[in-house]
Design a protein around this motif. Structure first.
Motif, short mmCIF file in Angstrom:
data_model
loop_
_atom_site.label_atom_id
_atom_site.label_comp_id
_atom_site.label_asym_id
_atom_site.label_seq_id
_atom_site.Cartn_x
_atom_site.Cartn_y
_atom_site.Cartn_z
N LYS A 189 0.83 -1.20 0.00
CA LYS A 189 0.00 0.00 0.00
C LYS A 189 0.87 1.25 0.00
CE LYS A 189 -4.43 0.41 2.07
NZ LYS A 189 -5.25 0.35 3.26
N ARG A 190 1.94 1.24 0.81
CA ARG A 190 2.84 2.37 0.89
C ARG A 190 3.53 2.60 -0.46
NH1 ARG A 190 7.22 2.16 5.48
NH2 ARG A 190 5.39 2.57 6.79
N GLU A 191 3.93 1.50 -1.11
CA GLU A 191 4.60 1.60 -2.41
C GLU A 191 3.64 2.13 -3.48
OE1 GLU A 191 7.63 1.49 -5.12
OE2 GLU A 191 7.74 1.30 -2.94
N ASP A 192 2.38 1.66 -3.48
CA ASP A 192 1.38 2.15 -4.44
C ASP A 192 1.13 3.64 -4.26
OD1 ASP A 192 1.10 -0.36 -5.51
OD2 ASP A 192 -0.76 -0.83 -4.42
N LYS A 193 1.05 4.08 -3.02
CA LYS A 193 0.83 5.49 -2.73
C LYS A 193 2.00 6.33 -3.24
CE LYS A 193 -0.58 8.37 1.16
NZ LYS A 193 -0.84 8.40 2.60
N ARG A 194 3.24 5.84 -3.07
CA ARG A 194 4.42 6.56 -3.54
C ARG A 194 4.42 6.65 -5.07
NH1 ARG A 194 8.98 5.57 -5.66
NH2 ARG A 194 8.82 3.32 -5.53
N LYS A 195 4.01 5.56 -5.75
CA LYS A 195 3.96 5.56 -7.22
C LYS A 195 2.92 6.55 -7.74
CE LYS A 195 5.61 0.88 -8.06
NZ LYS A 195 5.23 -0.46 -8.53
N LYS A 196 1.75 6.59 -7.10
CA LYS A 196 0.70 7.54 -7.50
C LYS A 196 1.18 8.98 -7.34
CE LYS A 196 -3.40 4.75 -6.55
NZ LYS A 196 -4.59 4.59 -5.68
N MET A 197 1.87 9.26 -6.25
CA MET A 197 2.37 10.60 -6.00
C MET A 197 3.39 10.99 -7.08
SD MET A 197 4.07 12.16 -2.55
CE MET A 197 5.67 11.42 -2.79
N GLU A 198 4.28 10.07 -7.45
CA GLU A 198 5.26 10.35 -8.49
C GLU A 198 4.58 10.57 -9.85
OE1 GLU A 198 8.05 7.15 -8.40
OE2 GLU A 198 8.98 7.85 -6.55
N ALA A 199 3.51 9.80 -10.11
CA ALA A 199 2.78 9.96 -11.37
C ALA A 199 2.10 11.33 -11.43
CB ALA A 199 1.75 8.85 -11.53
N ARG A 200 1.54 11.78 -10.32
CA ARG A 200 0.91 13.10 -10.28
C ARG A 200 1.94 14.20 -10.50
NH1 ARG A 200 -2.43 10.98 -5.97
NH2 ARG A 200 -0.93 11.79 -4.48
N LYS A 201 3.15 14.04 -9.91
CA LYS A 201 4.20 15.03 -10.10
C LYS A 201 4.63 15.09 -11.55
CE LYS A 201 6.39 15.22 -5.55
NZ LYS A 201 7.62 14.94 -4.79
N ALA A 202 4.76 13.92 -12.18
CA ALA A 202 5.17 13.87 -13.59
C ALA A 202 4.10 14.51 -14.48
CB ALA A 202 5.42 12.43 -14.01
N GLU A 203 2.84 14.28 -14.18
CA GLU A 203 1.74 14.86 -14.96
C GLU A 203 1.71 16.37 -14.78
OE1 GLU A 203 -3.10 14.63 -15.18
OE2 GLU A 203 -2.01 12.89 -14.41
N LYS A 204 1.98 16.83 -13.58
CA LYS A 204 1.98 18.27 -13.31
C LYS A 204 3.10 18.95 -14.10
CE LYS A 204 2.30 21.57 -9.51
NZ LYS A 204 2.46 21.73 -8.08
N GLU A 205 4.27 18.33 -14.16
CA GLU A 205 5.39 18.90 -14.92
C GLU A 205 5.08 18.89 -16.40
OE1 GLU A 205 8.84 16.73 -13.75
OE2 GLU A 205 8.77 17.46 -11.70
N ALA A 206 4.38 17.85 -16.89
CA ALA A 206 4.04 17.77 -18.32
C ALA A 206 3.01 18.84 -18.70
CB ALA A 206 3.49 16.39 -18.64
N ASN A 207 2.15 19.22 -17.76
CA ASN A 207 1.11 20.22 -18.03
C ASN A 207 1.60 21.65 -17.83
OD1 ASN A 207 -0.79 18.30 -18.65
ND2 ASN A 207 -1.65 18.24 -16.60
N GLY A 208 2.84 21.82 -17.56
CA GLY A 208 3.37 23.18 -17.40
C GLY A 208 3.26 23.70 -15.99
#
Length: 153
Positions: free
Chosen positions: A20-39
């Motif tokens: 669960k902790r690992e899944d939460k960390r992956k989701k957070m990294e995915a959100r950060k990557a999406e935020k950087e891609a959207n400017g």
């Protein structure tokens, strides 16, 4: 050799917690990557409503703004002008279809719409019998509309 203090269920719970902790960390990294891609935006765009009521992403043009005076806004039911609509006469005409004086009830058929209405002896002004022409008013009862204030014509 001593037996391990950790049971099977404890180790399974520990595995689930780590997953669960690992899944939460992956989701957070995915959100950060999406935020950087959207400017660098937060992901929630601002929506505006145009003059036709449609949602747009551009702010409305202030030159098309229409000024409305507060006196022109009506928040109630509009008043009817004289001669526009006449008030409906509450007194109806009809004919007694059935009346049982021993039981104290009967039915009246409305002359306008041929609807059948229940009438009780407590709603009578005059004595009535079958096939009498009557005038009456309608009132909401337990099972529908009832004829009240019934007079023979």
């Amino acid at each position: 050799m001593a037996k391990s203090q950790q049971t099977f269920s404890k180790s399974e719970k520990e595995k689930k917690r780590l997953k669960k902790r690992e899944d939460k960390r992956k989701k957070m990294e995915a959100r950060k990557a999406e935020k950087e891609a959207n400017g660098g935006s937060d992901g929630i765009p601002i929506a505006y409503v145009d003059y036709n009521g449609n949602l747009t992403d551009t702010p409305p043009d202030p030159t098309q703004k229409v000024e409305i005076e507060a006196e022109n806004i009506e928040v109630s039911i509009p008043k009817t002008l004289p001669g526009e609509k006449e008030e409906i006469d509450p007194i109806r005409k009809g004919k007694v279809n059935f009346f049982d004086s021993s039981k104290g009830f009967g039915f009246i058929i409305d002359a306008e719409n041929n609807e059948k209405y229940f009438v009780h002896v407590s709603g009578l002004i005059d004595e009535i019998a079958e096939n009498d022409k009557v005038e009456f008013e309608l009132e909401k009862g337990q099972r529908g509309m009832n004829a009240v204030r019934v007079k023979r014509v």
